[in-house]
Design an enzyme around this catalytic site. Structure first.
Site, mmCIF file in Angstrom:
data_model
loop_
_atom_site.group_PDB
_atom_site.id
_atom_site.type_symbol
_atom_site.label_atom_id
_atom_site.label_comp_id
_atom_site.label_asym_id
_atom_site.label_seq_id
_atom_site.Cartn_x
_atom_site.Cartn_y
_atom_site.Cartn_z
ATOM 1 N N SER A 159 0.901 -1.239 0.208
ATOM 2 C CA SER A 159 -0.048 -0.182 -0.176
ATOM 3 C C SER A 159 0.646 1.203 -0.014
ATOM 4 O O SER A 159 1.895 1.214 0.697
ATOM 5 C CB SER A 159 -0.832 0.121 1.303
ATOM 6 N N HIS A 170 -7.259 0.329 5.970
ATOM 7 C CA HIS A 170 -7.040 -1.125 6.233
ATOM 8 C C HIS A 170 -7.203 -1.396 7.785
ATOM 9 O O HIS A 170 -7.686 -2.638 7.839
ATOM 10 C CB HIS A 170 -5.594 -1.261 5.776
#
Length: 539
Positions: free
Chosen positions: A350, A467
Site C-alpha cells: 500500500s 485497512h
C-alpha cells in the site's frame, strides 16, 4: 490490433487522465464540452450576455419546478417522467446553478422544526402510568400508552426531512442511483470550499441512505477478465487510481495468469463497477511495486502462497466515505480461500499518501521554531523549549550533515532534510550516500507516522485508517518500494504491507474502532519503541 483493443484504447484516450476530473459525471463532461464549443462559436458576448443570463435563469426555474414536482407529486403514472425531467435538467445546469439548486433543496425541503418542537412539548407533557410502562399491563394503561405510541410515531415522521422523498423516489427510478451519486459528488465539491451547515446535513442524510441501499446484500461481486466488454475494461483503465495502467499490454497482464481483478456491481448502475480491487498471486509478500507490476511471465498459480492486494479504486466520487472496500476485501478473501486453498497469506502493498505532507510540515515548523529561538546544534540548548522537537536522532542528524554535501545546506539536520525533500526533482535518490543516510530516519519517522500520529484517535494516514478499520495489521515498511514520481512525492518511495489474518480480522477491527489499538509486527514496532498505551505488537 483487434477491434476490442482498439475500442478500449480510443475510449481510454477520451477519458481524463487527471483523477480529480473524474468527479464530474460523463453527462456533465459532455454538457460542459457542448457549452464550451457553443460559446466558442457565439457572436461577441457583449451583445448576448443578457440573453444568456436570462436563459440560465429560466433553465434553473424549470429544473427547480421539476424538483418540486418530483417531491410533491402523488400521481405515480407520471412520476417517472417528472424524475426524468429533473435528472436531465440537473445535468444541463452550470455548476453555479447546481449549487443554487442544492442549497434550495437543503433549506426549503428540510424538516418542519415547528412541528417537531410542538410534538416534543406534547410528549414531555405526558406522564407514564404508574411511573413505569414496563410494570403496566391493564386495559386502562394500554389505552394511555397508545397516546405515547401515536406521538412517537408522529415524531419519527416529522424528523424526516422532506428531501427524503426525492432520494427515495430516485433510488427506485431507472438510472436514479447514478443521479444520486452525482448529486452527492456535487455536494461534496461545494462543501470542500464552503462549510454550509444545511448542506452538510443534506450530505449526511444522503450518505446514510446510500450506505443502506449499497449494503453487501445489494451488491454483486464479479471477477473482471479480458473477456469482459470493452466498455467495462475502458472504465478500469480510466478509474485506476493507485498505479495507472500504462497501455493495453499492461491491462491484459493485470487481468491474466497470476493476477485477479474483482469489482462490486449494482444492478442500478450496469456495466460499471462501484469499486474494484487488483490482486497478485505471489510466492511471498512483495516488498516493491516493481515485483507486482512485472514485465515477465508470472509464476504458476499453483505455486502461489500469497494473495497481494496492490490496488483498490473507487469509481464514484459521490460514494466517498461509504466503506465498500471493507466488504469487497472480505468477500475476495473468502472467494480466494475457497477456490485456491493453497493461498494462506492475504496482504497488501500500500501507498502512504500523507507521509511526506506530514513530515515536511513537521520539519518546516520545527525549523522555524529553532530559527526564532536561535537554537544551536547542541541538544542542551533545546531541552528547555516546550514546543521544540528535533525529529532526528543524534546519529541520524550526524550522518545527514556529513552526507548532504552539495545537495542541500542548513543550520541543522532537520533543515537539511527539509531542503533535500522539498524539491520535486528528487535528486537525493541518485546518491547512494544520501540514500544510506536518509533511510534510518525516514523509516523510523514513517513508522511513527503510521503507528503514533492520530486524528480523533485513529490513524492520521487515510490508507492506514482504511485497512486498520477493516481488521488488518501493519506488517512491514519497505524502503524504496515505489520509485515513481508519485511514490517519491507522497512517501519518499516507502510503501507498507498490511496483512489480513482471517482469524483475527474481526478482533483487530473491533479493537481499532473502539480503542484505537493499532496492531503491528515486531519488525515495525522496533522503529518506535517503547510501546504506547494505545498500541500493541503482534508477531
Amino acid at each position: 490490433m483487434n477491434k476490442k483493443a482498439l475500442a478500449i484504447l480510443m475510449r481510454a484516450r477520451m477519458r481524463p487522465n487527471d483523477p480529480s476530473k473524474l468527479a464530474l459525471s460523463p453527462l456533465s463532461n459532455e454538457v460542459n464540452q457542448m457549452l464550451s464549443n457553443s460559446q466558442g462559436n457565439q457572436a461577441p458576448r457583449n451583445t448576448e450576455d443578457g440573453n444568456e443570463k436570462l436563459n440560465k435563469q429560466r433553465s434553473f426555474e424549470v429544473v427547480r419546478e421539476s424538483m418540486h414536482s418530483a417531491i410533491s407529486m402523488n400521481k405515480t403514472e407520471v412520476l417517472d417522467a417528472v424524475l426524468n425531467d429533473f435528472s436531465e435538467g440537473y445535468f444541463s445546469l452550470s455548476f453555479e446553478n447546481r449549487r443554487k439548486l442544492l442549497l434550495t433543496l437543503a433549506k426549503e425541503y428540510d424538516l418542519n422544526r415547528t412541528q417537531v418542537r410542538e410534538l416534543i412539548k406534547q410528549y414531555l407533557g405526558l406522564q407514564l402510568p404508574g411511573g413505569n410502562e414496563a410494570q403496566s399491563g391493564g386495559v386502562e394503561d394500554e389505552g394511555f400508552l397508545s397516546t405515547f405510541y401515536r406521538i412517537e410515531r408522529n415524531l419519527r415522521h416529522s424528523l424526516k426531512p422532506v428531501y427524503e422523498v426525492l432520494f427515495e423516489r430516485l433510488n427506485t427510478h431507472p438510472g436514479g442511483l447514478k443521479v444520486l451519486t452525482i448529486l452527492r459528488a456535487d455536494i461534496l465539491s461545494i462543501l470542500a470550499a464552503e462549510n454550509i451547515s444545511s448542506l452538510r446535513a443534506l450530505d449526511s442524510y444522503l450518505k446514510e441512505k446510500l450506505s443502506t441501499w449499497l449494503s453487501p446484500a445489494a451488491l454483486e461481486l464479479h471477477q473482471i477478465t479480458w473477456d469482459d466488454p470493452a466498455s467495462l475494461l475502458e472504465k478500469i483503465v480510466a478509474y485506476e487510481a493507485v498505479h495507472p495502467i500504462s497501455n493495453l499490454i499492461d491491462l491484459k497482464r493485470r487481468l491474466g495468469v497470476g493476477r485477479r481483478c474483482f469489482g462490486y456491481f449494482h444492478s442500478a448502475i450496469p456495466g460499471e463497477p462501484l469499486i474494484f480491487i487488483e490482486v497478485a498471486l505471489l510466492k511471498a509478500v512483495a516488498q516493491t511495486i516493481q515485483e507486482v507490476l512485472w514485465d515477465h511471465p508470472p509464476i504458476l498459480e499453483s505455486e502461489a502462497t500469497c494473495a497481494l492486494f496492490y490496488s483498490i479504486s473507487s469509481t464514484q466520487p459521490g460514494l466517498a466515505g461509504i466503506n465498500l472496500g471493507k466488504f469487497l476485501i472480505k468477500r475476495v478473501i473468502t472467494l480466494v480461500r475457497r477456490d485456491m486453498p493453497h493461498i494462506s497469506v492475504f496482504a497488501t502493498l500500500s501507498p502512504i499518501p500523507g507521509f511526506m505532507q506530514w513530515l515536511l510540515s513537521k520539519l518546516a515548523s520545527q525549523s522555524k521554531l529553532a530559527e526564532a529561538e536561535d537554537i544551536s546544534c547542541s541538544s542542551a540548548d533545546r531541552s528547555g523549549l516546550t514546543f521544540y522537537e528535533n525529529v532526528l536522532e543524534p546519529e541520524e542528524e550526524r550522518r545527514l550533515i556529513e552526507s548532504s554535501g552539495d545537495f542541500a545546506a542548513g543550520k541543522n539536520g532537520m533543515e537539511i532534510m527539509l531542503n533535500l525533500l522539498t524539491p520535486t526533482s528528487h535528486d537525493w535518490t541518485n546518491s547512494s550516500k544520501l540514500l544510506s543516510a536518509l533511510k534510518p530516519a525516514l523509516m523510523r519517522l514513517c513508522a511513527r507516522y503510521l503507528l503514533q500520529e492520530k486524528k480523533r484517535g485513529k490513524a492520521l494516514d487515510s490508507v492506514a485508517n482504511f485497512h486498520l478499520q477493516n481488521g488488518a495489521m501493519v506488517q512491514r515498511i519497505n524502503w524504496m518500494a515505489d520509485r515513481s514520481e508519485k511514490g517519491l512525492r507522497q512517501s519518499a518511495g516507502i510503501m507498507v504491507n498490511y496483512v489480513y489474518r482471517p482469524e483475527t480480522i474481526e478482533e483487530y477491527a473491533h479493537s481499532y474502532f473502539s480503542l484505537g489499538h493499532i496492531h503491528s509486527s515486531s519488525d515495525v514496532r522496533r522503529y518506535v519503541q517503547p510501546l504506547t498505551e494505545n498500541e500493541s505488537s503482534t508477531n
